[in-house]
Design a protein around this motif. Structure first.
Motif, PDB file in Angstrom:
ATOM      1  N   ALA B 200       4.694   3.526  -5.314  1.00 23.70           N
ATOM      2  CA  ALA B 200       5.516   3.236  -4.139  1.00 23.70           C
ATOM      3  C   ALA B 200       5.291   1.800  -3.662  1.00 23.70           C
ATOM      4  O   ALA B 200       6.237   1.143  -3.239  1.00 23.70           O
ATOM      5  CB  ALA B 200       5.205   4.215  -3.017  1.00 23.70           C
ATOM      6  N   LYS B 202       4.789  -0.701  -5.433  1.00 23.48           N
ATOM      7  CA  LYS B 202       5.598  -1.573  -6.277  1.00 23.48           C
ATOM      8  C   LYS B 202       7.058  -1.501  -5.856  1.00 23.48           C
ATOM      9  O   LYS B 202       7.744  -2.516  -5.752  1.00 23.48           O
ATOM     10  CB  LYS B 202       5.443  -1.164  -7.745  1.00 23.48           C
ATOM     11  CG  LYS B 202       5.967  -2.202  -8.688  1.00 23.48           C
ATOM     12  CD  LYS B 202       5.633  -1.876 -10.120  1.00 23.48           C
ATOM     13  CE  LYS B 202       6.280  -2.892 -11.025  1.00 23.48           C
ATOM     14  NZ  LYS B 202       6.238  -2.512 -12.433  1.00 23.48           N
ATOM     15  N   ALA B 203       7.512  -0.277  -5.596  1.00 20.49           N
ATOM     16  CA  ALA B 203       8.909  -0.099  -5.202  1.00 20.49           C
ATOM     17  C   ALA B 203       9.193  -0.785  -3.874  1.00 20.49           C
ATOM     18  O   ALA B 203      10.291  -1.274  -3.649  1.00 20.49           O
ATOM     19  CB  ALA B 203       9.237   1.392  -5.106  1.00 20.49           C
ATOM     20  N   LEU B 204       8.181  -0.831  -3.001  1.00 21.07           N
ATOM     21  CA  LEU B 204       8.392  -1.445  -1.685  1.00 21.07           C
ATOM     22  C   LEU B 204       8.263  -2.959  -1.748  1.00 21.07           C
ATOM     23  O   LEU B 204       8.550  -3.640  -0.782  1.00 21.07           O
ATOM     24  CB  LEU B 204       7.365  -0.908  -0.685  1.00 21.07           C
ATOM     25  CG  LEU B 204       7.543   0.532  -0.235  1.00 21.07           C
ATOM     26  CD1 LEU B 204       6.309   1.016   0.466  1.00 21.07           C
ATOM     27  CD2 LEU B 204       8.745   0.665   0.665  1.00 21.07           C
ATOM     28  N   GLY B 205       7.799  -3.461  -2.891  1.00 20.49           N
ATOM     29  CA  GLY B 205       7.646  -4.902  -3.025  1.00 20.49           C
ATOM     30  C   GLY B 205       6.398  -5.423  -2.343  1.00 20.49           C
ATOM     31  O   GLY B 205       6.407  -6.508  -1.757  1.00 20.49           O
ATOM     32  N   ILE B 206       5.315  -4.630  -2.390  1.00 20.02           N
ATOM     33  CA  ILE B 206       4.048  -5.092  -1.829  1.00 20.02           C
ATOM     34  C   ILE B 206       3.358  -5.983  -2.863  1.00 20.02           C
ATOM     35  O   ILE B 206       3.355  -5.665  -4.045  1.00 20.02           O
ATOM     36  CB  ILE B 206       3.128  -3.887  -1.513  1.00 20.02           C
ATOM     37  CG1 ILE B 206       3.860  -2.853  -0.684  1.00 20.02           C
ATOM     38  CG2 ILE B 206       1.847  -4.345  -0.841  1.00 20.02           C
ATOM     39  CD1 ILE B 206       4.086  -3.201   0.735  1.00 20.02           C
ATOM     40  N   LYS B 207       2.773  -7.071  -2.390  1.00 18.94           N
ATOM     41  CA  LYS B 207       2.146  -8.000  -3.330  1.00 18.94           C
ATOM     42  C   LYS B 207       0.902  -7.372  -3.964  1.00 18.94           C
ATOM     43  O   LYS B 207       0.244  -6.535  -3.356  1.00 18.94           O
ATOM     44  CB  LYS B 207       1.753  -9.289  -2.616  1.00 18.94           C
ATOM     45  CG  LYS B 207       2.947 -10.137  -2.258  1.00 18.94           C
ATOM     46  CD  LYS B 207       2.494 -11.447  -1.653  1.00 18.94           C
ATOM     47  CE  LYS B 207       3.566 -12.032  -0.747  1.00 18.94           C
ATOM     48  NZ  LYS B 207       3.655 -11.419   0.575  1.00 18.94           N
ATOM     49  N   LYS B 208       0.596  -7.821  -5.179  1.00 20.04           N
ATOM     50  CA  LYS B 208      -0.541  -7.279  -5.938  1.00 20.04           C
ATOM     51  C   LYS B 208      -1.822  -7.298  -5.113  1.00 20.04           C
ATOM     52  O   LYS B 208      -2.576  -6.334  -5.095  1.00 20.04           O
ATOM     53  CB  LYS B 208      -0.771  -8.125  -7.195  1.00 20.04           C
ATOM     54  CG  LYS B 208      -0.025  -7.631  -8.413  1.00 20.04           C
ATOM     55  CD  LYS B 208      -0.962  -6.955  -9.407  1.00 20.04           C
ATOM     56  CE  LYS B 208      -0.217  -6.023 -10.353  1.00 20.04           C
ATOM     57  NZ  LYS B 208       0.655  -6.705 -11.286  1.00 20.04           N
ATOM     58  N   ASN B 210      -2.328  -7.319  -1.869  1.00 17.94           N
ATOM     59  CA  ASN B 210      -2.354  -6.322  -0.805  1.00 17.94           C
ATOM     60  C   ASN B 210      -2.434  -4.911  -1.358  1.00 17.94           C
ATOM     61  O   ASN B 210      -3.027  -4.025  -0.746  1.00 17.94           O
ATOM     62  CB  ASN B 210      -1.119  -6.459   0.076  1.00 17.94           C
ATOM     63  CG  ASN B 210      -1.193  -7.699   0.922  1.00 17.94           C
ATOM     64  OD1 ASN B 210      -2.276  -8.177   1.197  1.00 17.94           O
ATOM     65  ND2 ASN B 210      -0.047  -8.220   1.297  1.00 17.94           N
TER      66      ASN B 210
END
Ligand SMILES: Nc1ncnc2c1ncn2[C@@H]1O[C@H](COP(=O)(O)OP(=O)(O)OP(=O)(O)O)[C@@H](O)[C@H]1O
Ligand code: SF4
Ligand SMILES: [Mg+2]
Lengths: 392, 340
Positions: B200, B202-208, B210
């Motif tokens: 999730a 990754k899907a939300l576009g959270i940086k590696k 974080n």
């Protein structure tokens, strides 16, 4: 006609198994059969030859163009086909070339047996897994080869609701943090000020969560509430497209309908597009505009809801529809049940030709040899079958 | 309290008690009696040892000063733990002995945890070839004969000053004890990676960065703390063991292991002058036990399935048992009378 939001062209998703195809036993069996036939039909010229040498001799002659009796020829052709694939690398063929088009503001349902690759497709079109082959277009952009960084702004537009409400929420974050994390990450809110908290609370309310739950942790919620948190997280970014991967399958019926109605309301409000994955045909019928039926990594039928339920063309779709329990007694009596024989075949070594031929009640010889094209039989109604629409 | 408010208690917004997983862990730990005993024991020993160390340092206490006139005295008011065969006061030596153990324990544990967590998370996070390389290294180190290594290294550095040898010991312990932690962390990360909430992110576009800091680390931290305490205990034991074999810091600086080994060198002192070994032995035992109790308590506390049993509940249960017993007794008496 609304705009095309998402389009895929020949999406393939293969997972390497790290093994090679081993057909030695089958090749041996076939060669023994060939020798038997040969011994019956031809007299030996050299009786001292061992079985293996004899077969090699026959096979060599066959390859050089010599024709034997029909029976022996078929067996030798089979041998040739099998020896060609012997030693190939093996892959789990989760998706085997799928074309799908999703318009803005519509719901596309996706049904199929467990393990046919529905979730994989959902994940691949969001580029959570890199596709092995094929192209994905989002809003007209080809996003197939976008790097993670380049995908970042697009992530706001496309979201996913996961199948499992238990493993999809981080147990060490509060609901507010779970829902708001991406908002801060994308810079929609600069920091956790009052505006931010109000926005999160508003989203929670839309999804049927009370706003005082914002500081609670996921373990304090029921499955249905967790699913709502998952939905709220996806919605917070105000996306245009959401993959709902069995978003309601884990829930009991009353909550299912609540959530489905919620999704429909949100669709009307924000003109969202959904890819609604489920193996429950009645749920899919309720929510979808168009429906795709998948079998063993292939899309076998794709059409709008009404023609799918009233005029199914593919034998697999017919079988699926006949399995829906009918509430109307009159209809239930007249309804013909199609029971599929056998199990779903392996998706590593897939059947030749039409993948469904091992279980299809109307399979003919051509089905074993030739892969049926996925073609439009009527306007907006595509089927992959040589004998589409034929009576079973 | 009126009936209505009593009924509404816990249902309104104000009454809500929100416990984070960390708070729950702390509550569970606090309500675990054995673990709290361990914690207090640990704190007391550490305080006494630290105070003694700085006291002797500032007063310039001479550990090598001998006085043959008072050798081998049994415990008395003047010398609470007795004196050794050189006439040195055992109490100061025992308390000072803990200083080395503490240093070894803390520093080598920090080292082991640091290396273990880094290696384990790299292996688990990246997987594939990196994973197999790191796990092979772990296996090699895991199968290393610890004693042989310690022997060799101490022999090499025999002439070096005591501080230097101490750091060598710390380094050996730290470099050897990280393997278990690395395995645990790797396993945790591997299982976390399969969880949808990581997908999730990754899907939300959270940086590696974080993703690692906010989602992976908080979820492995609890296990790391638990096995860190156990590493701490085993490091102290390891140092004591090395001192016992005269491979650690040497005279005149005392350590618990060295004190024990001095006593064990001849059987006369072992039999006749019991205070020479009983006190360092007890200290070592209590210290290790307290750490293990803390570790066990933490392990229970981080387990989400274990229940919270509060003091009040324990008291109530005791009351109930008492009442039950009383009732039983009365019944017995009653039936006896009735039988008569
Ligand atoms: N990472 C992976 N590595 C190897 N094989 C995989 C992987 N992910 C999925 N598969 C395989 O791909 C196939 C399709 O899986 P998928 O999860 O897409 O099925 P599904 O249609 O969603 O099934 P269900 O209805 O049970 O959720 C399965 O056979 C599965 O074993
Ligand atoms: S192509 Fe043949 S086997 Fe496949 S579904 Fe159609 S009839 Fe059945
Ligand atoms: Mg699935």
């Amino acid at each position: 006609m609304p705009n095309v939001l998402l389009e895929t062209k020949g999406i393939k998703q293969y997972f390497p198994t790290g093994k090679k195809r081993n057909e030695k036993k089958n090749l041996k069996k076939i060669s023994l059969r060939a020798i038997k036939i040969f011994n019956n039909e031809y007299t030996h010229t050299n009786l001292k030859l061992k079985e293996k040498e004899l077969f090699n001799d026959i096979y060599k002659q066959f390859k050089e163009g010599k024709r034997f009796s029909d029976e022996l020829n078929t067996v030798l052709t089979e041998y040739e086909a099998l020896s060609n694939v012997h030693g190939d690398k093996l892959y789990v063929r989760a998706n085997d070339g799928i074309d799908i088009t999703i318009y803005e503001g519509e719901t596309v349902g996706l049904v199929g047996e467990s393990g046919c690759g529905k979730s994989t497709l959902g994940r691949t079109i969001l580029k959570l897994d890199e596709p092995t082959e094929g192209e994905i277009f989002f809003n007209g952009e080809n996003i197939t080869n976008y790097s993670n960084n380049k995908m970042m702004p697009l992530r706001r537009e496309m979201q996913i609701i996961f199948q499992d409400p238990y493993s999809s929420l981080n147990p060490r974050m509060t609901v507010g943090e779970i829902i708001g994390e991406a908002l801060l990450e994308h810079g929609i809110f600069k920091n956790r000020n009052d505006d931010f908290e109000n926005y999160v609370k508003e989203i929670m309310k839309t999804c049927g969560l009370d706003d005082y739950m914002i500081y609670r942790y996921p373990h304090e919620f029921s499955g249905g509430q967790r699913q709502r948190i998952g939905i709220a997280r996806a919605l917070a970014l105000k996306p245009k497209f959401i993959v709902c991967d069995e978003a309601v399958s884990a829930l009991d019926v009353s909550i299912q309908s609540q959530i489905i109605n919620l999704l429909k309301d949100l669709q009307n409000e924000f003109s969202l597009a959904y890819l609604f994955i489920s193996h429950d045909l009645s749920v899919v019928k309720h929510i979808s505009d168009r429906i795709g039926v998948m079998y063993l990594g292939d899309m076998v039928e794709f059409t709008d809801k009404h023609s799918l339920y009233e005029n199914p063309q593919h034998p697999y779709t017919k079988a699926l529809l006949s399995a829906i329990p009918e509430t109307d007694l009159e209809k239930a009596r007249s309804k013909k049940k199609i029971i599929l024989e056998g199990d779903i075949p392996s998706n590593i070594i897939v059947p030749t030709g039409c993948k469904f031929h091992t279980r299809c009640p109307i399979a003919k010889d051509i089905c074993k040899r030739q892969v049926p094209q996925f073609r439009e039989v009527e306007k907006g109604h595509s089927v992959a079958c040589h004998f589409s629409g034929e009576e079973i | 309290m009126s009936e209505i408010t009593e009924q509404n208690k816990g249902f309104s917004k104000k009454d809500e008690v929100i416990l984070s997983p960390t708070q729950q862990t702390i509550i569970k730990f606090k309500n675990n009696r054995l673990a709290m005993v361990g914690l207090w024991l640990f704190l007391i020993i550490v305080t006494v040892v630290v105070v003694t160390h700085f006291y002797t340092k500032f007063t310039g206490y001479d550990f090598s000063a001998t006085d043959t006139s008072i050798k081998n005295l049994p415990p008395s008011w003047e010398h609470p733990f007795g004196t050794d065969k050189y006439g040195r006061n055992t109490v100061v030596r025992v308390l000072e002995g803990g200083w080395i153990s503490l240093q070894v324990g803390f520093l080598s544990t920090i080292m082991a945890v640091f290396i273990g967590v880094t290696m384990g998370s790299i292996a688990g996070y990246f997987g594939g070839k990196i994973d197999s390389i790191i796990m092979r290294i772990v296996e090699v180190i895991y199968s290393f004969p610890f004693l042989a290594l310690a022997f060799t290294i101490s022999a090499i550095f025999r002439d070096k000053p005591a501080e230097f040898r101490l750091f060598i010991i710390i380094a050996i312990l730290g470099l050897i004890r990280w393997t278990g932690l690395a395995r645990i962390v790797r396993g945790q990360i591997l299982s976390l990676k399969e969880q949808d909430f990581i997908l999730a992110t990754k899907a939300l576009g959270i940086k590696k960065r974080n993703q690692i800091m906010r989602h992976l680390i908080p979820n492995v931290l609890a296990m790391v703390i638990v096995s860190g305490t156990l590493t701490f205990a085993s490091a102290i034991l390891g140092e004591a063991f090395l001192s016992f074999l005269n491979l650690s810091v040497t005279e005149p600086i005392p350590t618990w292991g060295a004190l024990l080994s001095k006593a064990a060198q001849n059987s006369t002192s072992l039999r006749n002058f019991w205070w020479v070994w009983v006190f360092p032995g007890t200290m070592l035992f209590m210290f290790i036990m307290s750490i293990n109790l803390i570790g066990e308590g933490l392990r229970d506390a981080v387990d989400p399935k274990s229940e919270i049993i509060t003091k009040e509940q324990r008291k109530a249960a005791k009351e109930r048992r008492k009442a039950q017993k009383k009732a039983n007794r009365e019944e017995k008496i009653f039936s006896k009378r009735g039988g008569m």
